[in-house]
Design a protein around this motif. Structure first.
Motif, PDB file in Angstrom:
ATOM      1  N   ASP A  93     -12.622   1.788  15.090  1.00 12.13           N
ATOM      2  CA  ASP A  93     -11.109   1.214  14.095  1.00 12.13           C
ATOM      3  C   ASP A  93     -10.201   1.639  13.363  1.00 12.13           C
ATOM      4  OD1 ASP A  93     -13.173  -0.566  13.346  1.00 12.13           O
ATOM      5  OD2 ASP A  93     -14.279   0.980  11.957  1.00 12.13           O
ATOM      6  N   ASP A  94     -10.194   3.646  13.912  1.00  7.03           N
ATOM      7  CA  ASP A  94      -8.498   3.773  14.402  1.00  7.03           C
ATOM      8  C   ASP A  94      -7.724   3.454  14.621  1.00  7.03           C
ATOM      9  OD1 ASP A  94      -9.620   5.571  12.129  1.00  7.03           O
ATOM     10  OD2 ASP A  94     -10.116   7.223  13.108  1.00  7.03           O
ATOM     11  N   VAL A  95      -8.298   2.316  15.622  1.00  4.27           N
ATOM     12  CA  VAL A  95      -6.439   1.996  16.925  1.00  4.27           C
ATOM     13  C   VAL A  95      -6.446   1.232  15.987  1.00  4.27           C
ATOM     14  CG1 VAL A  95      -6.457   1.567  19.219  1.00  4.27           C
ATOM     15  CG2 VAL A  95      -7.714   3.559  18.781  1.00  4.27           C
ATOM     16  N   LEU A  96      -7.211   0.113  16.211  1.00  6.35           N
ATOM     17  CA  LEU A  96      -7.300  -1.145  15.723  1.00  6.35           C
ATOM     18  C   LEU A  96      -6.391  -1.432  13.772  1.00  6.35           C
ATOM     19  CD1 LEU A  96     -10.763  -2.739  15.579  1.00  6.35           C
ATOM     20  CD2 LEU A  96      -8.386  -3.508  16.655  1.00  6.35           C
ATOM     21  N   ILE A  97      -6.379  -0.012  13.428  1.00  2.00           N
ATOM     22  CA  ILE A  97      -5.803  -0.069  12.072  1.00  2.00           C
ATOM     23  C   ILE A  97      -4.472  -0.100  12.490  1.00  2.00           C
ATOM     24  CG2 ILE A  97      -5.490   1.330   9.865  1.00  2.00           C
ATOM     25  CD1 ILE A  97      -8.444   1.673   9.570  1.00  2.00           C
ATOM     26  N   SER A  98      -4.099   1.771  13.388  1.00  2.00           N
ATOM     27  CA  SER A  98      -3.467   1.787  13.484  1.00  2.00           C
ATOM     28  C   SER A  98      -1.554   0.449  14.854  1.00  2.00           C
ATOM     29  CB  SER A  98      -2.732   3.076  14.646  1.00  2.00           C
ATOM     30  OG  SER A  98      -3.563   2.335  15.442  1.00  2.00           O
ATOM     31  N   ARG A  99      -2.164  -0.154  15.046  1.00  2.00           N
ATOM     32  CA  ARG A  99      -1.783  -1.231  15.773  1.00  2.00           C
ATOM     33  C   ARG A  99      -1.787  -2.513  14.468  1.00  2.00           C
ATOM     34  NH1 ARG A  99      -5.209  -2.022  21.490  1.00  2.00           N
ATOM     35  NH2 ARG A  99      -4.267   0.720  22.134  1.00  2.00           N
ATOM     36  N   LEU A 100      -2.391  -2.879  13.244  1.00  2.00           N
ATOM     37  CA  LEU A 100      -2.192  -3.832  12.709  1.00  2.00           C
ATOM     38  C   LEU A 100      -0.647  -4.561  13.047  1.00  2.00           C
ATOM     39  CD1 LEU A 100      -4.424  -2.881   9.942  1.00  2.00           C
ATOM     40  CD2 LEU A 100      -4.938  -4.670  11.471  1.00  2.00           C
ATOM     41  N   LYS A 101       0.535  -3.835  12.292  1.00  2.00           N
ATOM     42  CA  LYS A 101       2.068  -4.393  12.196  1.00  2.00           C
ATOM     43  C   LYS A 101       2.287  -4.932  13.032  1.00  2.00           C
ATOM     44  CE  LYS A 101       2.363  -1.868   8.386  1.00  2.00           C
ATOM     45  NZ  LYS A 101       3.324  -3.106   7.010  1.00  2.00           N
ATOM     46  N   THR A 102       1.422  -4.838  15.016  1.00  3.65           N
ATOM     47  CA  THR A 102       2.060  -5.809  16.294  1.00  3.65           C
ATOM     48  C   THR A 102       1.355  -6.497  16.248  1.00  3.65           C
ATOM     49  OG1 THR A 102       0.727  -3.814  17.314  1.00  3.65           O
ATOM     50  CG2 THR A 102       2.986  -3.231  16.959  1.00  3.65           C
ATOM     51  N   VAL A 103      -0.079  -6.509  15.541  1.00  5.30           N
ATOM     52  CA  VAL A 103      -0.599  -7.669  16.584  1.00  5.30           C
ATOM     53  C   VAL A 103      -0.288  -9.106  16.042  1.00  5.30           C
ATOM     54  CG1 VAL A 103      -2.831  -6.593  16.399  1.00  5.30           C
ATOM     55  CG2 VAL A 103      -2.631  -7.163  14.646  1.00  5.30           C
ATOM     56  N   THR A 104      -0.705 -10.148  16.378  1.00  2.47           N
ATOM     57  CA  THR A 104      -0.300 -11.472  15.942  1.00  2.47           C
ATOM     58  C   THR A 104      -0.811 -12.068  14.657  1.00  2.47           C
ATOM     59  OG1 THR A 104      -1.485 -12.525  17.892  1.00  2.47           O
ATOM     60  CG2 THR A 104      -0.158 -12.247  18.322  1.00  2.47           C
TER      61      THR A 104
END
Length: 266
Positions: A93-104
């Motif tokens: 979850d932490d990794v997903l949250i850290s990537r939210l700005k970059t995912v489509t």
């Protein structure tokens, strides 16, 4: 038997099918899984990596670094797998949250709909960064090229609309909890769009604790504030408003209504 498994896990010619068959065994000890994680040939397979991270006995120092290499939907699969230990799910979850700005936008909608409550709550706040981008700007010369700014406004308005859709989808996430919604609306980053969406939401707006939290935000409308304050005892309302970021005129109106309501019962 353990020696055979260890040799199998270390075999440089280990195929994807054999590795996956091995990982289906829930009784594998950590040392076998750790050896498999060192098998460069086996780890060329994305499926093997996901199965390895998802195994209940994989050591955390193996699973978490591997998970950080995953694509969005593989991380989602790990985070939702019932066999994955809670701390590894939290790391995913932490990794997903850290990537939210970059995912489509498509990935964001899927995460809003299916991810954990923590990820859904992060998406509620993520729309805040999209607000305030629809205004006109200037170029480096200080000029105001209307045609360019019109295009910027259109593009940004579309972006905000998409992000608002993500936010509304996250509010419907079945894993989202009342505590996470309260925490989201009380964060300084909470947008007016989020406060308004929660205040109008059929499920969340009916919760007493959420209504109390909304009365402490900066963006609740007067109409909703008057509605939500009616069921709150006067002493508690005074306490809420003392720490509220609502505009002073709205606070004053709520206090007047509270005083009138109290007088009517005397």
């Amino acid at each position: 038997m353990p020696g055979d498994l260890l040799r199998t896990a270390a075999d440089p010619d280990l195929t994807e099918d054999l590795a996956l068959a091995l990982l289906k065994r829930n009784d594998l000890p950590p040392e076998i899984l750790e050896q498999l994680a060192k098998n460069a040939s086996a780890l060329k397979s994305r499926k093997v990596k996901v199965a390895l991270v998802s195994h209940p006995h994989t050591p955390r120092h193996v699973s978490v670094p591997l998970a950080r290499q995953f694509y969005t939907f593989d991380l989602l699969k790990v985070a939702l797998s019932p066999s994955v230990p809670a701390d590894v799910k939290a790391a995913a979850d932490d990794v997903l949250i850290s990537r939210l700005k970059t995912v489509t936008i498509g990935e964001r909608l899927t995460l809003a709909r299916r991810a954990s409550g923590r990820v859904a709550a992060a998406l509620l706040l993520d729309v805040a960064g999209m607000e305030g981008k629809t205004g006109a700007g200037q170029n480096e010369d200080g000029k105001d090229p209307d045609s360019q700014n019109n295009q910027v406004r259109i593009t940004d308005a579309e972006t905000v609309a998409r992000e608002t859709r993500v936010m509304r989808t996250a509010l419907e996430n079945p894993r989202l909890t009342e505590a996470l919604v309260i925490n989201a609306v009380l964060r300084p980053a909470a947008s007016a769009a989020l406060v308004h969406a929660v205040a109008r939401h059929q499920k969340w707006s009916a919760r007493r604790e959420i209504r109390a939290a909304l009365l402490r935000t900066a963006h609740l409308s007067l109409a909703r504030a008057l509605e939500f304050s009616q069921e709150i005892p006067t002493p508690l309302l005074h306490e809420l408003l003392a720490s509220s970021r609502l505009p002073v005129p709205i606070k004053d109106q709520l206090l007047r209504q509270s005083g009138n309501h109290e007088s009517g019962h005397l």
